[in-house]
Write a protein that holds these residues in place. Structure first.
Motif, mmCIF file in Angstrom:
data_model
loop_
_atom_site.group_PDB
_atom_site.id
_atom_site.type_symbol
_atom_site.label_atom_id
_atom_site.label_comp_id
_atom_site.label_asym_id
_atom_site.label_seq_id
_atom_site.Cartn_x
_atom_site.Cartn_y
_atom_site.Cartn_z
ATOM 1 N N ILE A 197 -5.397 9.780 -6.950
ATOM 2 C CA ILE A 197 -6.727 9.203 -7.175
ATOM 3 C C ILE A 197 -7.793 10.231 -6.801
ATOM 4 C CG2 ILE A 197 -5.949 6.841 -6.681
ATOM 5 C CD1 ILE A 197 -7.620 7.052 -4.027
ATOM 6 N N ALA A 249 -4.195 8.218 0.113
ATOM 7 C CA ALA A 249 -3.619 8.626 -1.176
ATOM 8 C C ALA A 249 -2.505 9.638 -0.960
ATOM 9 C CB ALA A 249 -4.714 9.205 -2.069
ATOM 10 N N TYR A 298 -11.458 10.115 -5.040
ATOM 11 C CA TYR A 298 -12.382 9.234 -4.298
ATOM 12 C C TYR A 298 -13.512 10.084 -3.739
ATOM 13 C CZ TYR A 298 -13.871 5.505 -1.077
ATOM 14 O OH TYR A 298 -14.592 4.535 -0.408
ATOM 15 N N PHE A 347 -7.895 -0.293 -0.405
ATOM 16 C CA PHE A 347 -6.881 0.542 -1.053
ATOM 17 C C PHE A 347 -5.752 -0.343 -1.607
ATOM 18 C CE2 PHE A 347 -3.304 3.521 -1.202
ATOM 19 C CZ PHE A 347 -3.897 4.685 -1.670
ATOM 20 N N HIS A 363 -9.696 7.577 2.423
ATOM 21 C CA HIS A 363 -8.946 7.252 1.209
ATOM 22 C C HIS A 363 -8.116 8.434 0.707
ATOM 23 C CE1 HIS A 363 -10.016 3.091 0.414
ATOM 24 N NE2 HIS A 363 -11.142 3.371 1.052
ATOM 25 N N ARG A 364 -8.584 9.644 0.958
ATOM 26 C CA ARG A 364 -7.765 10.802 0.580
ATOM 27 C C ARG A 364 -6.505 10.849 1.440
ATOM 28 N NH1 ARG A 364 -12.999 14.603 0.338
ATOM 29 N NH2 ARG A 364 -13.884 13.664 -1.533
ATOM 30 N N ARG A 403 -4.699 -0.372 -5.388
ATOM 31 C CA ARG A 403 -3.475 0.384 -5.686
ATOM 32 C C ARG A 403 -2.191 -0.393 -5.438
ATOM 33 N NH1 ARG A 403 -5.290 4.145 -8.811
ATOM 34 N NH2 ARG A 403 -3.182 5.034 -8.677
ATOM 35 N N THR A 431 0.615 7.845 0.479
ATOM 36 C CA THR A 431 1.331 6.930 -0.412
ATOM 37 C C THR A 431 1.674 7.591 -1.747
ATOM 38 O OG1 THR A 431 -0.787 6.076 -1.219
ATOM 39 C CG2 THR A 431 0.265 4.855 0.572
ATOM 40 N N GLN A 466 -0.339 8.553 -4.134
ATOM 41 C CA GLN A 466 -1.151 8.053 -5.248
ATOM 42 C C GLN A 466 -2.105 9.146 -5.716
ATOM 43 O OE1 GLN A 466 -1.619 4.306 -6.171
ATOM 44 N NE2 GLN A 466 0.504 4.562 -5.564
#
Ligand code: ATR
Length: 274
Positions: free
Chosen positions: A34, A27, A36, A252, A23-24, A256, A30, A32
């Protein structure tokens, strides 16, 4: 100052989860902002941990072993695919504070097979090995691809039969034991926990010839099921690392509203495994 949006992967144990890294990477890719992180909930304290997290304005969570059933009970509303799966791997806090539960495992596997690998599911004869939670979790998205047939083979035949009954309204699905499997399957999916111990169910000789073999498990080396496929003359075989990345991408997207490019993330994870 606006606080950064918080996400967690919740399990027990959780230290080895690849979800924070995945997820990093999503992120960063994209743009973003966040946060996580992994959260180890006490075995008898899942609901309390989630209450605390969401009261603190947590935005969403991935749920893994052993809490996927508890997460289903925890959610205020469920997606159709989560109720079919009987398990939740994604929680979302909605604006009104209610908690929505979804399951992205099945769509993750289908995307990996169809889009990344380019294998055909529609009109294919599909054999699934195993009838536990992992298999239940993927059946609805698999049947939504309109295969010609799905045959669920399991050591405990009654469990396969129960699954076939529970999903019969979604497509042509049958059940039986390993000894009853007839040849001619285009796609064979391994969802038994046996392969965790490096074992394979007893499969009829010649079954894998020309088939596409997909293992829901993954590892640094080809799994025992992939090796079996190669020995049998399979058209191709793959492990489930792509399923892991694709289910994360779908979570995700739910949180998002952005679809990350999974290919570079998959490549990064694969490079680390080897
Ligand atoms: P999961 O959530 O990983 O699916 P599970 O619900 O415990 O875990 O299901 C495990 C699956 O692997 C079942 O289909 C199980 O077969 P049974 O239903 O007969 O128990 C299968 N499995 C586990 N060990 C196995 C083995 N040694 N040979 C064949 N199947 C095995």
């Amino acid at each position: 100052m606006t606080a950064i949006d918080q996400y967690r992967v919740v399990g027990n144990p959780i230290a080895h989860s690849k979800s924070p890294q995945i997820h990093r990477l999503f992120a960063a890719q994209t743009g973003q902002a966040i946060n996580y992180k992994a959260l180890c909930a006490p075995l008898d304290g899942f609901a309390g941990s989630m209450d605390e997290f969401f009261a603190d304005l947590g935005c969403g969570a991935n749920i893994t072993v052993p809490f996927k059933l508890e997460a289903m009970a925890y959610a205020d509303q469920l997606s159709e695919r989560a109720s079919r799966a009987g398990a939740v791997n994604t929680l979302v806090r909605r604006e009104d504070g209610s908690i929505f539960g979804d399951n992205t495992d099945g769509i993750g596997m289908v995307r990996d097979i169809r889009q990344r690998l380019g294998w055909t599911i529609g009109a294919a004869r599909v054999l699934i090995l195993g009838a536990g939670g992992a298999v239940r979790g993927v059946l609805a998205p698999l049947l939504a691809e309109a295969p010609a047939e799905v045959y669920i083979a399991n050591r405990t035949v009654a469990k396969a039969a129960q699954l076939a009954d529970a999903f019969a309204d979604l497509g042509p699905v049958r059940a039986g034991g390993f000894g009853d499997i007839e040849p001619g399957y285009d796609l064979i999916i391994n969802g038994t926990a046996a392969s965790l111990a490096g074992e394979l169910p007893p499969l009829p000789a010649g079954l894998g010839a020309g088939a596409h073999c997909y293992d829901m498990m993954y590892g640094a080396k080809p799994t025992v099921f992939m090796q079996w496929g190669q020995q049998q003359g399979a058209a191709a075989s793959a492990d489930g690392l792509g399923m892991l990345v694709e289910q994360a991408a779908e979570s995700f997207y739910i949180w998002r509203d952005q679809r990350p490019d999974t290919a570079p993330v998959m490549a990064a994870l694969r490079a680390e495994l080897i």
